[in-house]
Design an enzyme around this catalytic site. Sequence first.
Site, PDB file in Angstrom:
ATOM      1  N   HIS A 120       0.818  -1.222   0.000  1.00 35.73           N
ATOM      2  CA  HIS A 120       0.000   0.000   0.000  1.00 35.73           C
ATOM      3  C   HIS A 120       0.853   1.274   0.000  1.00 35.73           C
ATOM      4  O   HIS A 120       0.307   2.372  -0.168  1.00 35.73           O
ATOM      5  CB  HIS A 120      -1.010  -0.049   1.143  1.00 35.73           C
ATOM      6  CG  HIS A 120      -1.984  -1.166   0.919  1.00 35.73           C
ATOM      7  ND1 HIS A 120      -2.965  -1.099  -0.057  1.00 35.73           N
ATOM      8  CD2 HIS A 120      -2.061  -2.405   1.466  1.00 35.73           C
ATOM      9  CE1 HIS A 120      -3.618  -2.250  -0.077  1.00 35.73           C
ATOM     10  NE2 HIS A 120      -3.089  -3.063   0.828  1.00 35.73           N
ATOM     11  N   TYR A 143      -2.521   4.424   6.137  1.00 33.41           N
ATOM     12  CA  TYR A 143      -1.743   3.213   6.449  1.00 33.41           C
ATOM     13  C   TYR A 143      -0.532   3.100   5.507  1.00 33.41           C
ATOM     14  O   TYR A 143       0.612   2.949   5.958  1.00 33.41           O
ATOM     15  CB  TYR A 143      -2.662   1.989   6.343  1.00 33.41           C
ATOM     16  CG  TYR A 143      -1.951   0.668   6.291  1.00 33.41           C
ATOM     17  CD1 TYR A 143      -1.220   0.203   7.386  1.00 33.41           C
ATOM     18  CD2 TYR A 143      -2.006  -0.142   5.143  1.00 33.41           C
ATOM     19  CE1 TYR A 143      -0.564  -1.023   7.340  1.00 33.41           C
ATOM     20  CE2 TYR A 143      -1.368  -1.366   5.092  1.00 33.41           C
ATOM     21  CZ  TYR A 143      -0.648  -1.806   6.183  1.00 33.41           C
ATOM     22  OH  TYR A 143       0.005  -3.011   6.134  1.00 33.41           O
TER      23      TYR A 143
END
Length: 292
Positions: A120, A143
């Site tokens: 990510h 995140y």
Amino acid sequence: MSSSLVTRRFRRLLLTGAAGGLGRELRGRLRAHCDVLRVSDIAPLGDAAAGEEAVVADLADAGAVFALLEGVDAVVHLGGVSTEQPWEAILPANIVGTYNVYEAARRQGVRRIVYASSNHVTGFHRQDEVIPAGAPAKPDGLYGLSKAFGEDLAQLFFDRHGVETVSLRIGSSFPEPANRRMLATWLSYDDLERLVLAGLTAPVVGHSIVYGVSANPRTWWDNGPARHLGYVPRDSSERFAAAIEAREAPADLSDPAQVFQGGGFVLQGPGKSAPGRSEALAPERAARRDDR
Ligand code: NAI
Ligand code: 15L
């Protein structure tokens, strides 16, 4: 993966996040590679097995983390928030916590960290691109941003203090791939073990970044630039493909979660402001957005 033939290379290894999904998987496997495995988490760890030390600690507590790294040869740092969460949860665990691990490593003389970063970090690259290990960050939420911070922290602590890190941009490490996206991103547990061991034992790594992915023919990631680590995956998601394709509709290219590598994460995060559906469809518009 059989580890019976692997020589013990470490006196004491530290595994953070040991109560989590990957931590529980690696806990048994890493024990063969060290005299003592120190396992830590903020959550209960159960009883320490033979050859283990179990320490419950909050990564946000600098003093506790300093003590955690005492007498340690190397760290496998998995601990932290592992999904998109509000900033108030990510800040202490992933930003402060990872800083505490690096500062403790510097002060305790620990020379090598294997850091669980995430795909990510680059979640806003598109699924129709193949990007190299170390590709520029395009985080898909807070995140991913926190993991990008961890990678930059690792770079700083190598350049300034010589603490070596292998940052693993882990794809999707689960018992088996659950959907079409994971046919590209899946990392088997055996390959995870191979990758962590490569990160711990490669002779010279500086700060290296590698995607944590099995030998999936559909992968979006080229680990060629990280071949010096000696990681050679042996599993592949392809044996699951027929079953997944039989139960899942083909890709819907008007859905940002099916256009960008981060999948559903691109629809979460601050304000849940996702890229417009038409923008997801039009690469040239996305490229113009990158230019800004
Ligand atoms: P998990 O959420 O199951 O485990 C994370 C562990 O960290 C938990 O046991 C949790 O209690 C602990 N933790 C959270 N905050 C803490 C704190 N303040 N102090 C101490 N411990 C704390 O996640 P999982 O799946 O095991 O992933 C492990 C690592 O790998 C995470 O850093 C995650 O971001 C990363 N990762 C995992 C992927 C996967 O497919 N499983 C993919 C990409 C990255
Ligand atoms: C991650 O970073 C998460 O920790 C994991 O739970 C999965 O969501 C994985 O990415 C993924 O992208 O599949």
